[in-house]
Design a protein around this motif. Sequence first.
Motif, PDB file in Angstrom:
ATOM      1  N   LYS A 297       0.839  -1.198   0.000  1.00 40.77           N
ATOM      2  CA  LYS A 297       0.000   0.000   0.000  1.00 40.77           C
ATOM      3  C   LYS A 297       0.880   1.257   0.000  1.00 40.77           C
ATOM      4  CE  LYS A 297      -3.782   2.240   2.420  1.00 40.77           C
ATOM      5  NZ  LYS A 297      -4.744   2.189   3.521  1.00 40.77           N
ATOM      6  N   PRO A 298       0.678   2.118  -0.977  1.00 41.96           N
ATOM      7  CA  PRO A 298       1.521   3.311  -1.041  1.00 41.96           C
ATOM      8  C   PRO A 298       1.000   4.414  -0.131  1.00 41.96           C
ATOM      9  CG  PRO A 298       0.099   3.184  -2.964  1.00 41.96           C
ATOM     10  CD  PRO A 298      -0.276   2.041  -2.087  1.00 41.96           C
ATOM     11  N   GLY A 299       0.978   4.181   1.131  1.00 37.10           N
ATOM     12  CA  GLY A 299       0.497   5.217   2.052  1.00 37.10           C
ATOM     13  C   GLY A 299       0.271   4.609   3.419  1.00 37.10           C
ATOM     14  N   ARG A 300      -0.337   5.391   4.286  1.00 38.01           N
ATOM     15  CA  ARG A 300      -0.562   4.958   5.666  1.00 38.01           C
ATOM     16  C   ARG A 300      -1.533   3.791   5.736  1.00 38.01           C
ATOM     17  NH1 ARG A 300       1.258   8.038   9.830  1.00 38.01           N
ATOM     18  NH2 ARG A 300       0.274   7.370  11.762  1.00 38.01           N
TER      19      ARG A 300
ATOM     20  N   TYR B 231       6.608   4.765  -3.012  1.00 40.44           N
ATOM     21  CA  TYR B 231       6.093   6.091  -2.673  1.00 40.44           C
ATOM     22  C   TYR B 231       7.129   7.056  -2.110  1.00 40.44           C
ATOM     23  CZ  TYR B 231       5.636   3.019   1.351  1.00 40.44           C
ATOM     24  OH  TYR B 231       5.888   2.077   2.302  1.00 40.44           O
ATOM     25  N   HIS B 232       8.354   6.624  -1.867  1.00 39.15           N
ATOM     26  CA  HIS B 232       9.390   7.606  -1.480  1.00 39.15           C
ATOM     27  C   HIS B 232      10.785   7.055  -1.701  1.00 39.15           C
ATOM     28  CE1 HIS B 232      10.791   5.755   2.282  1.00 39.15           C
ATOM     29  NE2 HIS B 232       9.550   5.381   2.460  1.00 39.15           N
TER      30      HIS B 232
END
Length: 388
Positions: free
Chosen positions: A198-201, A278-279
């Motif tokens: 999952k590209p996020g929290r 994502y980063h």
Amino acid sequence: MDNIRRIPVAKLQLGMYVSDETPNLEDGSIRPKGFIRRHETIDKLIAKGINEVFIDIYKGLDSPYSIPLKSNTQFLSPKIALQEERDKAASVYNEARSLVSGILRDVKLGKLIDIEQVECLADEINGSVLNNPNALLCLSAIREKDQYLLEHSINVGVIMGIFTRYLGYEDELVHQLVTGALLHDIGKVRVPHHILNKPGRLSGDEWTEMKRHVVYGQEILLKSPGVTDVTLAICGLHHERLNGSGYPIGLDESNINSYGRLAAIVDVYDALTADRVYHQGRPPADALRFMLDITGGHLDRGLVNQFIRCMSVYPVSTLVELDNNRAAVVISSNYTKPHQPTVRTIYNLRQRHYEKSKDIDLSSPLIEQKIIGTLDPRDYDIQVRDFL
Ligand SMILES: [Fe+2]
């Protein structure tokens, strides 16, 4: 390190200070540390079969029986030039990719792990580290953004091999620790793909599921014939933290052995420096600084200090600024002159353009350039992995 000296336990005296730099014991139990205030403490160490400890002579008494430490970097001194080991290391890394991705696929299908194959890979990794640790370190910094689990598993194995070699561990224990490190996150194959990538929290429920990878991993490993206690400890303890804030159990420091402490450090370092979908990862020196900040509650401070020394002042893949306005990537640590690694110049900082790359051994007497600081590749949009 002039303050740290080694001494036989039988020669310890009241008022000496046992340093937390003392290596942990081979069975994974934690080294003793602090002031010797009672004779019973010495008797207990002898009863435990501990022959030798390190004392800090700035904090406590010294003795004529203490001996200065040899630099641990002797264990990492390259036997073979980087260029020579590079091809061999590349084939080890490729073999690791195909073996570990095969294991991840098989375990997902419910098959058992062939531990013997993983042990052979651990031997290959250790052989390359012995020849020249910089070769595999360069390769482990070249990452694909969508191969995190695969590359992280291999890199934790590689860095575990380098770190425990640096600590002077016996060959057999290094072998077992690398094997365990390669399998530490195997339980992630059971975490649903959309949570794992999952590209996020993560939501609360997703995070609960993610944390289960440790228990899944232990279940998978326990079914695999030939798995050792060292591998089980690395898998089960790598997310436990000394202040009890870790998972899956929230053990306190008295219940986290040295294998778990080592695994936590190596795992955190690789995760911090990894490029994700994502980063972009942190520069290595930045990751080490961050780890030092969190050592109080989470990681073993003595081991983190040793890890920083092992990775050297300018870890491999660090972007540095030279005093002739060039940006260069560290491709090989110099263990005797840590401020003078071998670098690959790539970029003209004044004119802001790339240049034909050139390898320079900054310790060579013919070379006048020196490093004046580290750079964050994100500030210049430089992809360090393209130059390793
Ligand atoms: Fe993990």
